[in-house]
Design a protein around this motif. Sequence first.
Motif, PDB file in Angstrom:
ATOM      1  N   LEU A 171       0.997  -1.226  -0.017  1.00 23.34           N
ATOM      2  CA  LEU A 171       0.061  -0.008   0.126  1.00 23.34           C
ATOM      3  C   LEU A 171       0.853   1.187  -0.066  1.00 23.34           C
ATOM      4  O   LEU A 171       0.431   2.082  -0.656  1.00 23.34           O
ATOM      5  CB  LEU A 171      -0.937  -0.080   1.193  1.00 23.34           C
ATOM      6  N   ALA A 172       1.927   1.199   0.710  1.00 23.45           N
ATOM      7  CA  ALA A 172       2.973   2.337   0.684  1.00 23.45           C
ATOM      8  C   ALA A 172       3.517   2.590  -0.898  1.00 23.45           C
ATOM      9  O   ALA A 172       3.603   3.743  -1.360  1.00 23.45           O
ATOM     10  CB  ALA A 172       4.335   2.187   1.739  1.00 23.45           C
ATOM     11  N   ALA A 173       3.737   1.650  -1.389  1.00 19.24           N
ATOM     12  CA  ALA A 173       4.185   1.496  -2.971  1.00 19.24           C
ATOM     13  C   ALA A 173       3.097   2.314  -3.730  1.00 19.24           C
ATOM     14  O   ALA A 173       3.512   2.892  -4.675  1.00 19.24           O
ATOM     15  CB  ALA A 173       4.546   0.191  -3.331  1.00 19.24           C
ATOM     16  N   VAL A 174       1.868   1.822  -3.488  1.00 19.57           N
ATOM     17  CA  VAL A 174       0.797   2.143  -4.344  1.00 19.57           C
ATOM     18  C   VAL A 174       0.595   3.892  -3.953  1.00 19.57           C
ATOM     19  O   VAL A 174       0.401   4.607  -4.827  1.00 19.57           O
ATOM     20  CB  VAL A 174      -0.515   1.492  -3.902  1.00 19.57           C
ATOM     21  N   THR A 175       0.829   4.135  -2.667  1.00 20.23           N
ATOM     22  CA  THR A 175       0.687   5.541  -2.322  1.00 20.23           C
ATOM     23  C   THR A 175       1.720   6.505  -2.983  1.00 20.23           C
ATOM     24  O   THR A 175       1.491   7.436  -3.578  1.00 20.23           O
ATOM     25  CB  THR A 175       1.042   5.763  -0.720  1.00 20.23           C
ATOM     26  N   GLY A 176       2.848   5.809  -3.127  1.00 17.71           N
ATOM     27  CA  GLY A 176       3.957   6.718  -3.830  1.00 17.71           C
ATOM     28  C   GLY A 176       3.694   6.867  -5.384  1.00 17.71           C
ATOM     29  O   GLY A 176       3.849   7.968  -6.029  1.00 17.71           O
ATOM     30  N   LEU A 177       3.038   5.600  -5.890  1.00 13.92           N
ATOM     31  CA  LEU A 177       2.615   5.675  -7.397  1.00 13.92           C
ATOM     32  C   LEU A 177       1.630   6.831  -7.719  1.00 13.92           C
ATOM     33  O   LEU A 177       1.922   7.739  -8.596  1.00 13.92           O
ATOM     34  CB  LEU A 177       2.166   4.503  -7.810  1.00 13.92           C
ATOM     35  N   LEU A 178       0.702   6.884  -6.870  1.00 10.22           N
ATOM     36  CA  LEU A 178      -0.334   7.672  -6.968  1.00 10.22           C
ATOM     37  C   LEU A 178      -0.125   9.147  -6.620  1.00 10.22           C
ATOM     38  O   LEU A 178      -0.563  10.145  -7.453  1.00 10.22           O
ATOM     39  CB  LEU A 178      -1.571   7.342  -6.120  1.00 10.22           C
ATOM     40  N   ASP A 179       0.998   9.280  -5.554  1.00 12.74           N
ATOM     41  CA  ASP A 179       1.384  10.624  -5.564  1.00 12.74           C
ATOM     42  C   ASP A 179       2.116  11.359  -6.632  1.00 12.74           C
ATOM     43  O   ASP A 179       2.024  12.498  -6.993  1.00 12.74           O
ATOM     44  CB  ASP A 179       2.174  10.542  -4.197  1.00 12.74           C
ATOM     45  N   ARG A 180       2.830  10.290  -7.326  1.00 10.23           N
ATOM     46  CA  ARG A 180       3.691  10.803  -8.418  1.00 10.23           C
ATOM     47  C   ARG A 180       2.941  11.107  -9.496  1.00 10.23           C
ATOM     48  O   ARG A 180       3.115  12.146 -10.509  1.00 10.23           O
ATOM     49  CB  ARG A 180       4.625   9.761  -8.876  1.00 10.23           C
ATOM     50  N   GLY A 224      -2.304  -9.838  -4.091  1.00  9.72           N
ATOM     51  CA  GLY A 224      -3.866  -9.609  -4.349  1.00  9.72           C
ATOM     52  C   GLY A 224      -4.724  -8.985  -3.643  1.00  9.72           C
ATOM     53  O   GLY A 224      -5.648  -8.170  -3.982  1.00  9.72           O
ATOM     54  N   GLU A 225      -4.462  -9.156  -2.267  1.00 10.37           N
ATOM     55  CA  GLU A 225      -5.068  -8.345  -0.976  1.00 10.37           C
ATOM     56  C   GLU A 225      -5.201  -6.723  -1.590  1.00 10.37           C
ATOM     57  O   GLU A 225      -6.001  -5.939  -1.342  1.00 10.37           O
ATOM     58  CB  GLU A 225      -4.773  -8.705   0.326  1.00 10.37           C
ATOM     59  N   THR A 226      -3.953  -6.171  -1.725  1.00  7.87           N
ATOM     60  CA  THR A 226      -3.750  -4.881  -2.200  1.00  7.87           C
ATOM     61  C   THR A 226      -4.384  -4.425  -3.527  1.00  7.87           C
ATOM     62  O   THR A 226      -5.254  -3.568  -3.329  1.00  7.87           O
ATOM     63  CB  THR A 226      -2.304  -4.485  -2.499  1.00  7.87           C
ATOM     64  N   VAL A 227      -4.545  -5.364  -4.395  1.00 15.15           N
ATOM     65  CA  VAL A 227      -5.416  -4.991  -5.548  1.00 15.15           C
ATOM     66  C   VAL A 227      -6.751  -4.969  -5.334  1.00 15.15           C
ATOM     67  O   VAL A 227      -7.427  -4.030  -5.775  1.00 15.15           O
ATOM     68  CB  VAL A 227      -4.882  -6.130  -6.623  1.00 15.15           C
ATOM     69  N   ASP A 228      -7.206  -5.869  -4.532  1.00 14.01           N
ATOM     70  CA  ASP A 228      -8.547  -6.001  -4.180  1.00 14.01           C
ATOM     71  C   ASP A 228      -9.054  -4.697  -3.349  1.00 14.01           C
ATOM     72  O   ASP A 228     -10.033  -4.065  -3.491  1.00 14.01           O
ATOM     73  CB  ASP A 228      -8.911  -7.136  -3.392  1.00 14.01           C
ATOM     74  N   LEU A 229      -8.188  -4.370  -2.491  1.00 18.57           N
ATOM     75  CA  LEU A 229      -8.366  -3.214  -1.606  1.00 18.57           C
ATOM     76  C   LEU A 229      -8.611  -1.917  -2.545  1.00 18.57           C
ATOM     77  O   LEU A 229      -9.322  -0.966  -2.309  1.00 18.57           O
ATOM     78  CB  LEU A 229      -7.235  -2.762  -0.390  1.00 18.57           C
ATOM     79  N   VAL A 230      -7.558  -1.637  -3.465  1.00 21.14           N
ATOM     80  CA  VAL A 230      -7.463  -0.608  -4.161  1.00 21.14           C
ATOM     81  C   VAL A 230      -8.505  -0.320  -5.224  1.00 21.14           C
ATOM     82  O   VAL A 230      -9.151   0.667  -5.331  1.00 21.14           O
ATOM     83  CB  VAL A 230      -6.131  -0.100  -4.523  1.00 21.14           C
ATOM     84  N   SER A 231      -9.076  -1.534  -5.677  1.00 21.69           N
ATOM     85  CA  SER A 231     -10.078  -1.816  -6.537  1.00 21.69           C
ATOM     86  C   SER A 231     -11.502  -1.249  -6.043  1.00 21.69           C
ATOM     87  O   SER A 231     -12.136  -0.693  -6.513  1.00 21.69           O
ATOM     88  CB  SER A 231     -10.271  -3.078  -7.294  1.00 21.69           C
TER      89      SER A 231
END
Length: 279
Positions: free
Chosen positions: A39-48, A80-87
């Motif tokens: 989730l921290a990696a996804v945060t960084g992606l969306l922040d950029r 997969g849990e991260t994908v499901d959460l963000v989806s």
Amino acid sequence: MSGATGGTTSREARAAARERLNVLADSTSVDPAALAGDLAAVTGLLDREVALRRVLTDPSQTGERKAELVGRLLGGQVGGETVDLVSGMVRSRWSSSRDLVDAVEELADSADLVAAERSGVLDQVEDELFRFGRIVAATPELRSALAGRQSAEAGGQAKAALVRKLLGGRAQAITERLVVRLVERPRGRSLESGLEDLTRLAAERRDRSIAVVVTAVPLTDQQRQRLGDALARLYGRQIRLNLDVDPEVLGGISVRIGDEVIRGTVAGRLEELNRRLAG
């Protein structure tokens, strides 16, 4: 992690995301520390990627279409849990694209706190976050070093290295990880407010509020117990006490819970607290 949301729509979306995380937290098959990292990696992606987060919060796009985009982008990159959460999050409506990033970041921090809870060190992590915040507030040189405006990448790496030097071996690994993420990506927050947000999240894991208590002299164990009991009755919920000593505090005691401050010079409720402490 931002403590505020942009409006009712984002608050509802964030609440739904928290519920989904809590469901995952109840499953022993989920590794919360790995989930936090993803989730921290996804945060960084969306922040950029400003354009990406705008697409993922575009109300003209269907939730299913946005969820499919998340699956294509993140599938195979994170669990997969991260994908499901963000989806699930992008299926919700958000008041602003920034609110989505704030919410993903909060879930990352919460997942690490779930890991602390499972390991039986949540109270220690909460206390270490509070103590580190007090040290930062009392040390201008340290605050400047950790909150300075260096170039983003080099500055973040230098601040992370300083946190590891300060906390490595002296605090829980989860505490160190949370603070490192905060200094690497403050995202417009002050260091103090970021640490306060983390401490609040830790308390919420136990369904508690935090009282920051400053007294002119240290409290005895008995006084701490009486103060905690009095505040719990006053607010109708369990209260975690974070204690500090300042000989200059007015009236001998100051209690802050959220945005509310009760000082020793205020008659009504604090007189009752003082009576209980003395009793």
